[in-house]
Design a protein around this motif. Structure first.
Motif, mmCIF file in Angstrom:
data_model
loop_
_atom_site.group_PDB
_atom_site.id
_atom_site.type_symbol
_atom_site.label_atom_id
_atom_site.label_comp_id
_atom_site.label_asym_id
_atom_site.label_seq_id
_atom_site.Cartn_x
_atom_site.Cartn_y
_atom_site.Cartn_z
ATOM 1 N N UNK B 186 36.406 44.126 -22.951
ATOM 2 C CA UNK B 186 36.637 44.701 -21.627
ATOM 3 C C UNK B 186 36.891 43.640 -20.545
ATOM 4 N N UNK B 187 36.021 42.630 -20.428
ATOM 5 C CA UNK B 187 36.243 41.660 -19.352
ATOM 6 C C UNK B 187 37.590 40.949 -19.460
ATOM 7 N N UNK B 188 37.952 40.537 -20.686
ATOM 8 C CA UNK B 188 39.224 39.825 -20.837
ATOM 9 C C UNK B 188 40.377 40.713 -20.414
ATOM 10 N N UNK B 189 40.291 41.985 -20.798
ATOM 11 C CA UNK B 189 41.362 42.915 -20.445
ATOM 12 C C UNK B 189 41.468 43.058 -18.922
ATOM 13 N N UNK B 190 40.323 43.224 -18.273
ATOM 14 C CA UNK B 190 40.350 43.442 -16.827
ATOM 15 C C UNK B 190 40.874 42.210 -16.095
ATOM 16 N N UNK B 191 40.429 41.035 -16.555
ATOM 17 C CA UNK B 191 40.832 39.801 -15.879
ATOM 18 C C UNK B 191 42.337 39.584 -15.975
ATOM 19 N N UNK B 192 42.956 40.086 -17.066
ATOM 20 C CA UNK B 192 44.379 39.803 -17.233
ATOM 21 C C UNK B 192 45.270 40.726 -16.402
ATOM 22 N N UNK B 193 44.677 41.696 -15.730
ATOM 23 C CA UNK B 193 45.487 42.543 -14.845
ATOM 24 C C UNK B 193 45.547 41.929 -13.446
ATOM 25 N N UNK B 194 46.699 41.971 -12.787
ATOM 26 C CA UNK B 194 46.784 41.412 -11.433
ATOM 27 C C UNK B 194 45.960 42.254 -10.437
ATOM 28 N N UNK B 195 45.336 41.563 -9.500
ATOM 29 C CA UNK B 195 44.437 42.239 -8.559
ATOM 30 C C UNK B 195 45.170 43.308 -7.747
ATOM 31 N N UNK B 236 32.759 40.563 -11.846
ATOM 32 C CA UNK B 236 31.910 40.855 -13.002
ATOM 33 C C UNK B 236 32.612 40.467 -14.288
ATOM 34 N N UNK B 237 33.899 40.781 -14.391
ATOM 35 C CA UNK B 237 34.645 40.473 -15.606
ATOM 36 C C UNK B 237 34.718 38.958 -15.815
ATOM 37 N N UNK B 238 34.971 38.245 -14.714
ATOM 38 C CA UNK B 238 35.060 36.791 -14.842
ATOM 39 C C UNK B 238 33.710 36.197 -15.229
ATOM 40 N N UNK B 239 32.653 36.648 -14.584
ATOM 41 C CA UNK B 239 31.322 36.143 -14.928
ATOM 42 C C UNK B 239 30.968 36.497 -16.364
ATOM 43 N N UNK B 240 31.299 37.714 -16.766
ATOM 44 C CA UNK B 240 30.966 38.167 -18.121
ATOM 45 C C UNK B 240 31.649 37.298 -19.166
ATOM 46 N N UNK B 241 32.906 36.924 -18.898
ATOM 47 C CA UNK B 241 33.614 36.087 -19.869
ATOM 48 C C UNK B 241 32.854 34.799 -20.143
ATOM 49 N N UNK B 242 32.415 34.145 -19.058
ATOM 50 C CA UNK B 242 31.676 32.897 -19.225
ATOM 51 C C UNK B 242 30.346 33.155 -19.922
#
Lengths: 563, 368
Positions: B186-195, B236-242
C-alpha cells in the motif's frame, strides 16, 4: 540436497539410537525428524529422518560441518526455525510429552521455563538499546516467575556471580555495547539458565569468540550446568571442544544422523566413514583423545620443518623495526601497535598470533601499506614503506597480495570467477585477453578447481571453494609475498586442513613467502616456520615454531597453547 | 526549492540531552548519584545549545544568500513581470512608462552587493522588506499565509506519524503472509501517485460526487479535511516505507528472532518491546527530509484546493518575480527545517537511552 521426497532413514547402524539403558534416563527423544526449508521454487530437506535420545543430566554434542543441519536441529527442538522452515515429519518428545502436539501458542510457555537457548553470536543476540538488567529480568517476567522483584534481583546477582562476574551489581545498568563479546555471551548463558530449565540448547556458543575467551565461556557454562544438573545439547563444529565437554555425541552429515553414542567410544572407534574423515581432519584428535597443541605439533611437525628451510643469509622479505601505530586522540586514543620488531625470511611462513584487539590486523595493514607507521620503519621486499610515494606503493602491490578472512565478503557476488581472478591482471594491464584467460585457467587448476568454474559466480561455491578462488586471485600477478589474514578461520575443520595443505603446496612450488595472521595457534602450528605472539600491541614472544610451541617462555603463550 | 539541508540534520554523534531524567521503560536509572556531575553537564548542555543556535543562524543566512544570488541570475525582474514583456513597452497604453524610474522606486537599480547587504541587514532586524509588486510588507504577507499552512502541515504531520507506524506494523506483525505482503504494498503504491492527482481525485470523490466536504477554500474547518487527508496519507506512506524496511531488519536480528522468543516472548511482544524503538532510528533520520517533501506537497495541495497559504504565496510571487517575497519565504522554510532538525535531534536523545547518559569507563573483562 534438493528435494528428497521419500527416504528411509538409515537404521542399519545400531549406534544411531544411542544406548539408553533406562528409558527414564531419556529427557529428549527425537524420532524420524525431517525439517524442510522452502526456497523460491524448491523444497530443501535440511534434516532427513533424524532420531536420537538425549540422556538426562548429560551433555550431548551435535557435530558436523556447516550445512549438515546441526543448527537446524537446535532450532527445531525449540521451534525457532526461520519463517521458511518447517518440521515436515517426525516426533520430538520432552519427558515423554509429544512437543509437536502443541500449537505455537501452547509451545511458547515451554521456552525459557523448560528449554533455554544460548544463541551463537553474542553481538547481535542482545537488544542494543536495553540494559543488561532489563534483558535478564525479562526472562523472569516472560516466564511468569512467581518471585518478587527483590527475589529476582537477588537471583540474577547470584546467577551472574556463578557465571564468573565478580561484581554483577555494576553490570545491570550497562548496555550491551559496553561489554566485551565474552561477557555478552556469558549474559546469554545466564539468561538461558535463569529459569532453571530442564534442557539448555547452546548453538555454537563460542565460535564467534577468541579461543581463550570461548574457553572461559564454556567453563562457566559447565559450572552452571553442573550446579543445576541441567541437560545440555551443545552444537559445535569443534571436535576437540565436543570431546572435552560432552558425554554423548551425534554426528550429522548433510541432514542425516550418521553416528551417535558416548563421545569416548565414538571418537576412539568411529564406525561411519564420515565420522572417520571428520576425526582425521582434526590434527588434535587421536584415538579418541585430544592432543595438546604441542603434542599435535610433535606428531605432524617434522615434514614442516623439513619443508621450510629459509636461508638465513638472504635479506628478509618483511622487516618491522620498532613500529608503532595509534588511532584516535584524546580519551579514545588507542595504541594498536606498540613498538614491535620482526623479520620474515624469504620462502618462510611467518605466523602472527593474537586475539581480537591485539593489534595483529593493524600490523598486517602496515605490512600491506594500507596504514602508515607513526614510529619505526616498515620494509617490505627491500622497499621502505615510509618513503614510498603512491606510484612506488602501487608498484609494490604487484609483488604483495592478500587473502582475506571471509571468502563470503571478499568476492564480488556479481562477477564470475574469471573476472574475479583476472582482476589483478586487468588492473595492472598484464598480458593480452587470451593470455589472461589462459592464466585464469591455469590458476583454477593450481587451486584444484575445475576449469569450467570460470563462468560461475561466488554464490554457487562453498566456503572452501571460495577461499580457493581468493587464493587464485592473489596468485594471479605472481606476487612474492602473500599476506594471509585468518585465511581459514571462517571454514570448517575439514576444509581448513585442505586449504592449508593447498597453501603449503603452492608455497613449495612457487617459493612464496607467507605473512599469516590468525587468532588460533592450533591452526598454524603445523604450517608456520616462525611464530610471533602478539598481545595488546606488543610481541610477547617470537621465534621458530618449534621453540614457541614446545618451549614457550611467556605465560600468555602457554595459555594459548593450553587450549 | 532552494532550501539547503541543514548541516545539523546528521545523526548526532554526541549525546545532545545528557541530563534528561532516566525515566525509560526499563525503570533502571543509572545507579549511584551523579550530583557532582550536574554542574558540568549543565555547562555541556549550554555549549551544545549555543553551537546549535549558531548552526541555525548560519543555515538561515546561507539559505538566504544562496537564494538571493540564484534568483538574481534569473532573467527578468518584478517590474518587467508586471508589464509583461519588453515588446509591450512603448505601445499606446504603456507609453511614457519609464522602466528605470519604476526600478528606482523598488530599489532594483542599486548594485547587487548593496541590495544583498540591505537585505541581510533587514533580515537581522526582522525586516524582510516589502513586496516589489504591491508594496505590502513581506512580514505581513507571511504572517497572513503562515497560519493556514502551518495548520495544514502540522495536522497532517501529527496524523501521518501514527498512521505510518500502523501501516508498518501491519506489514510486519500479522501471521498471515498475504496480509503482510498487501500491507507492505500500500505505501509504495500511494507514494508513486502524484500529489496533485490524488488531490483532484479526492475533490472529485468526496467533494463533487459525495458532497461530504468542500472542494476548497481556507475559511471553514471542514475545508481542511480533504487537503489534510491527502497530505497525511502521503506522509504516512513515506514513513511506512522506511519503517517497514527497518522493522523487517530488526525482526530478523538474533535478539528478536531467537533471544526474545527463547525467553518465551510472543511475536507481538518482541516487535513492540524490542524492535519498534530500534527500528525508529532510521525513521528519525529520514523524518527531517520527509518533512521537506511534505512542505513541497503542501504547496501543490494549496494550489489544488485553492487555499491561502505559503504554497500559494510562493507560486504567485515566483510568477511575479517578486524577489523580496520569495526570499522571505526561503527564510521561513529554512527556519522550519532548522526547527525540524532540532526536533529530530531531541528525538534521538529521547529514543536512544544510550545517549541519555555518558557511558562509564568500559568494563574490564572479568578473569575467571
Amino acid at each position: 540436497m534438493t528435494d528428497t521426497a521419500t527416504t528411509t532413514p538409515d537404521r542399519t547402524d545400531a549406534r544411531t539410537a544411542p544406548a539408553a539403558a533406562d528409558p527414564a534416563d531419556v529427557l529428549v527423544r527425537v524420532r524420524d525428524l525431517t525439517v524442510t526449508y522452502r526456497r523460491d521454487d524448491a523444497v530443501d530437506t535440511a534434516l532427513d529422518g533424524v532420531g536420537f535420545d538425549v540422556r538426562r543430566g548429560k551433555v550431548t554434542a551435535v557435530i558436523g560441518e556447516s550445512g549438515s543441519g546441526k543448527s537446524t536441529l537446535a532450532h527445531a527442538v525449540v521451534r525457532l526455525l526461520p519463517g521458511n522452515g518447517a518440521i515436515a515429519a517426525g516426533a520430538i518428545e520432552l519427558d515423554d510429552e509429544d512437543l509437536l502436539a502443541r500449537t505455537d501458542r501452547e509451545f511458547r510457555p515451554l521456552r525459557g521455563r523448560h528449554i533455554g537457548f544460548v544463541p551463537q553470536d553474542p553481538v547481535s543476540s542482545l537488544n542494543p538499546t536495553k540494559t543488561i538488567g532489563a534483558q535478564v529480568r525479562e526472562a523472569f517476567s516472560l516466564a511468569g516467575s512467581a518471585l518478587t522483584a527483590e527475589q529476582v534481583e537477588e537471583r540474577i546477582l547470584g546467577d551472574l556471580r556463578d557465571i564468573g562476574f565478580a561484581a554483577p551489581e555494576t553490570l545491570l545498568a550497562r548496555y550491551p555495547h559496553e561489554l566485551s563479546g565474552g561477557m555478552r555471551q556469558r549474559i546469554l548463558v545466564a539468561i538461558a539458565f535463569s529459569q532453571r530449565p530442564r534442557l539448555v540448547i547452546a548453538d555454537e556458543p563460542t565460535s564467534a569468540l577468541d579461543v581463550l575467551v570461548g574457553q572461559e565461556v564454556l567453563r562457566s557454562l559447565h559450572d552452571v550446568r553442573t550446579k543445576h544438573g541441567t541437560t545440555v545439547v551443545l552444537i559445535t563444529h569443534d571436535l576437540a571442544l565436543a570431546s572435552r565437554n560432552a558425554d554423548d555425541v551425534l554426528v550429522l552429515e548433510a541432514g542425516r544422523l550418521v553416528e551417535a553414542g558416548p563421545v569416548a567410544e565414538v571418537f576412539a572407534a568411529p564406525r561411519h566413514p564420515y565420522t572417520r574423515a571428520l576425526l582425521a581432519s582434526s590434527a588434535r584428535l587421536r584415538e579418541g583423545r585430544v592432543l595438546s597443541i604441542a603434542e599435535a605439533y610433535e606428531r605432524h611437525g617434522p615434514d614442516v620443518r623439513r619443508a621450510g628451510s629459509p636461508s638465513a643469509e638472504a635479506p628478509a622479505v618483511v622487516t618491522l623495526d620498532g613500529v608503532s601505530k595509534s588511532f584516535g586522540g584524546g580519551k579514545s586514543h588507542v595504541r594498536a601497535v606498540d613498538g614491535i620488531s620482526l623479520a620474515v625470511a624469504p620462502g618462510s611462513t611467518f605466523a602472527l598470533v593474537g586475539e581480537s584487539g591485539s593489534g595483529k590486523t593493524t600490523t598486517s595493514r602496515l605490512v600491506l601499506g594500507l596504514e602508515s607507521a607513526d614510529a619505526g620503519s616498515v620494509h617490505v621486499l627491500g622497499e621502505d614503506l615510509g618513503t614510498l610515494d603512491r606510484k612506488g606503493l602501487r608498484a609494490l602491490r604487484r609483488r604483495v597480495q592478500v587473502v582475506y578472512q571471509s571468502p563470503f565478503e571478499s568476492l564480488n557476488p556479481r562477477l564470475d570467477l574469471r573476472s574475479i581472478i583476472a582482476e589483478p591482471l586487468d588492473s595492472f594491464r598484464v598480458g593480452s585477453r587470451a593470455e589472461r584467460r589462459a592464466r585464469v585457467a591455469e590458476l583454477l587448476d593450481r587451486v584444484r578447481l575445475p576449469a569450467s568454474y570460470a563462468t560461475r559466480r561466488p554464490q554457487e561455491l562453498s566456503g572452501g571453494q571460495r577461499q580457493r578462488v581468493a587464493i587464485a586471485r592473489a596468485l594471479a600477478i605472481r606476487p612474492e609475498l602473500l599476506v594471509l589474514d585468518e585465511p581459514v578461520s571462517a571454514l570448517d575443520a575439514t576444509i581448513q586442513a585442505q586449504v592449508l595443505d593447498l597453501l603449503q603446496e603452492i608455497q613449495q612450488e612457487l617459493g612464496l613467502t607467507y605473512f599469516l595472521v590468525t587468532h588460533d595457534l592450533a591452526v598454524v602450528a603445523d604450517v608456520a616456520t616462525q611464530v610471533a605472539v602478539m598481545r595488546r600491541g606488543r610481541l610477547v614472544e617470537s621465534g621458530p615454531t618449534a621453540d614457541v610451541v614446545l618451549r614457550p617462555q611467556d605465560d600468555y603463550t602457554r595459555a594459548l597453547l593450553a587450549v | 526549492m532552494t532550501v539547503p539541508l541543514s548541516a545539523t540534520g546528521a545523526r548526532p554523534s554526541a549525546p545532545s540531552v545528557p541530563s534528561a531524567p532516566p525515566t525509560g521503560p526499563d525503570g533502571a536509572g543509572p545507579s549511584g548519584p551523579h550530583a557532582s556531575a550536574r554542574g558540568a553537564s549543565l555547562r555541556r548542555v549550554g555549549r551544545v545549545v549555543a553551537v546549535r543556535l549558531a548552526h541555525a543562524v548560519a543555515v538561515v543566512a546561507a539559505a538566504y544568500s544562496a537564494s538571493f544570488f540564484l534568483l538574481f541570475v534569473l532573467p527578468g525582474d518584478a517590474v518587467l513581470a508586471r508589464i509583461g514583456t519588453t515588446d509591450t513597452v512603448g505601445t499606446s497604453d504603456l507609453s511614457g512608462l519609464d522602466l528605470t524610474t519604476l526600478r528606482e522606486e523598488v530599489g532594483l537599480n542599486d548594485s547587487l552587493g548593496r541590495q544583498y547587504w540591505d537585505g541581510l541587514v533587514g533580515l537581522l532586524q526582522g525586516d524582510l522588506g516589502s513586496s516589489l509588486v504591491n508594496d505590502r510588507s513581506v512580514t505581513a504577507l507571511l504572517a497572513e499565509a503562515l497560519p493556514n499552512t502551518l495548520t495544514l502541515m502540522l495536522l497532517s504531520l501529527v496524523l501521518s506519524v501514527p498512521l505510518g507506524f500502523l501501516l508498518a506494523l501491519l506489514a510486519v506483525v500479522p501471521r498471515s503472509r498475504a496480509l503482510r505482503s498487501f500491507a507492505a504494498l500500500v505505501p509504495s503504491a500511494y507514494v508513486s501517485l502524484p500529489v496533485f492527482w490524488i488531490g483532484v481525485l479526492f475533490i472529485y470523490l468526496f467533494a463533487i460526487t459525495l458532497g461530504w466536504f468542500p472542494a476548497g477554500g481556507s475559511q471553514s474547518a471542514s475545508a481542511l479535511v480533504l487537503p489534510t487527508a491527502v497530505l497525511a496519507l502521503l506522509g504516512a506512506a513515506q514513513f511506512a516505507q522506511v519503517l517497514i524496511s527497518s522493522l523487517r531488519t530488526e525482526v530478523g536480528k538474533t535478539y528478536a528472532a531467537v533471544t526474545a522468543p527463547a525467553k518465551g516472548a510472543s511475536r507481538t511482544y518482541t516487535v513492540f518491546r524490542h524492535c519498534l524503538r530500534n527500528a525508529a532510528f532510521p525513521f528519525l533520520a529520514v523524518f527531517g527530509l520527509r518533512v521537506g517533501q511534505l512542505l513541497a506537497g503542501t504547496a501543490v495541495i494549496e494550489v489544488v484546493f485553492s487555499r491561502n497559504g505559503i504554497g500559494r504565496l510562493m507560486v504567485d510571487s515566483v510568477k511575479a518575480v517578486d524577489l523580496t517575497v520569495v526570499l522571505g519565504l526561503v527564510v521561513v522554510l529554512a527556519v522550519v527545517y532548522v526547527v525540524i532538525n532540532a526536533v529530530v535531534d531531541v528525538g534521538y536523545a529521547l529514543l536512544d537511552p544510550r545517549l541519555r547518559r555518558r557511558a562509564p569507563a568500559p568494563a574490564p573483562e572479568v578473569d575467571a
